[in-house]
Write an enzyme that holds these catalytic residues in place. Structure first.
Site, PDB file in Angstrom:
ATOM      1  N   SER A  20      39.384  53.685  21.880  1.00 25.54           N
ATOM      2  CA  SER A  20      38.362  52.665  21.721  1.00 25.54           C
ATOM      3  C   SER A  20      36.914  53.098  22.228  1.00 25.54           C
ATOM      4  O   SER A  20      36.866  54.298  22.733  1.00 25.54           O
ATOM      5  CB  SER A  20      38.747  51.586  22.856  1.00 25.54           C
ATOM      6  OG  SER A  20      37.586  50.520  23.020  1.00 25.54           O
ATOM      7  N   TYR A  27      41.434  47.855  31.455  1.00 28.48           N
ATOM      8  CA  TYR A  27      41.423  48.302  29.857  1.00 28.48           C
ATOM      9  C   TYR A  27      40.599  49.424  29.642  1.00 28.48           C
ATOM     10  O   TYR A  27      40.719  50.456  29.071  1.00 28.48           O
ATOM     11  CB  TYR A  27      41.182  46.932  29.231  1.00 28.48           C
ATOM     12  CG  TYR A  27      41.066  47.362  27.551  1.00 28.48           C
ATOM     13  CD1 TYR A  27      42.170  47.236  26.749  1.00 28.48           C
ATOM     14  CD2 TYR A  27      39.920  47.675  26.883  1.00 28.48           C
ATOM     15  CE1 TYR A  27      42.163  47.519  25.338  1.00 28.48           C
ATOM     16  CE2 TYR A  27      39.900  47.991  25.779  1.00 28.48           C
ATOM     17  CZ  TYR A  27      41.380  47.806  25.000  1.00 28.48           C
ATOM     18  OH  TYR A  27      41.065  48.182  23.494  1.00 28.48           O
TER      19      TYR A  27
END
Length: 257
Positions: free
Chosen positions: A150, A163
């Site tokens: 990401s 996360y």
């Protein structure tokens, strides 16, 4: 279209979202796909990934797998090789999040996110490399791992501590695997999506979060699952020769700004 003709691919988290898009693209290019997920039905609703691939004339099977469990991952790879004889591609895509800051995150939430997003990728990658070592190379490659990281592996993930930390770990894991196993003809790269609209319900579609992502993205639209699937196809194919340890941004320019 046969960029992945007769390749055997495992895609984790492939029942929904990005994983489903990658699985469909691989199947359309000739791969036989094993869908590994904790549930077969799509979060967004509609037909299952396997049903969609069958409608395309492709071949896919579903194996229920919690990647946080080593025994489940071991069984996943074992069943795949028993059916198809080898494993060519592993896509580590399955992930969870909590949308909590450091002080809001409970020990149980932390353990679950790290258990899936980091330990799960470790389990799958380790088991894939063990299998790759047993195989003769096809061309110059024994096997490929594609991790879904990401942009939040390089910059903070606002309001989602666990996360963001997990995705940072995946970027480094990609480099480690690439360097440690290049001499064995094993490739490891990552795709780093920016803001991708999947139709999945939840905080990802919160108006404030969408405004934040819009302010960070130079390209005049958000990403679609097909954008990520195209990058994952490139990294799975022979077009990406002499590339390993790369974290390929698919972010509309987010990280360039």
């Amino acid at each position: 279209m046969d960029m992945l003709k007769d390749k055997i691919a495992i895609v984790t988290g492939a029942s929904s979202g990005l994983g489903q898009a990658i699985a469909l693209r691989y199947a359309a290019e000739g791969a036989k796909v094993v869908v590994a997920d904790i549930r077969e039905t799509a979060v967004e609703g509609g037909e299952t990934t396997c049903a969609k691939i069958a409608a395309l004339g492709g071949e896919a099977s579903f194996i229920q797998t919690d990647i946080a469990d080593w025994a489940a991952v071991d069984a996943l790879v074992g069943a795949t090789v028993a059916r198809y004889g080898r494993l060519d591609l592993l896509v580590n895509n399955a992930a969870v999040y909590t949308s909590t800051t450091l002080t809001e995150t409970t020990a149980e939430q932390w353990q679950r996110v790290i258990g899936v997003n980091v330990t799960g990728y470790f389990h799958c990658s380790k088991r894939a490399v063990q299998q790759f070592r047993l195989q003769e190379p096809v061309g110059e490659i024994r096997g490929r791992i594609i991790n879904i990281s990401s942009q939040h592996g390089m910059v903070a993930s606002p309001g989602d501590f666990a996360y963001g930390v997990s995705k940072g770990a995946i970027v480094q894991m990609t480099r480690q695997i690439a360097v440690d196993h290049a001499h064995e003809l094993i490739v490891c790269n990552a795709v780093a999506p920016g803001k991708i609209i999947t139709g999945k319900p939840g905080v990802a579609n919160d108006p404030a979060m969408l405004d934040y992502s819009r302010s960070r993205t130079p390209w005049p639209r958000f990403g679609a699952p097909q954008d990520v699937a195209g990058a994952a196809l490139f990294l799975a194919s022979d077009l990406s020769s002499y590339m390993t340890g790369v974290n390929l941004m698919v972010d509309g320019g987010w990280m360039a700004g």
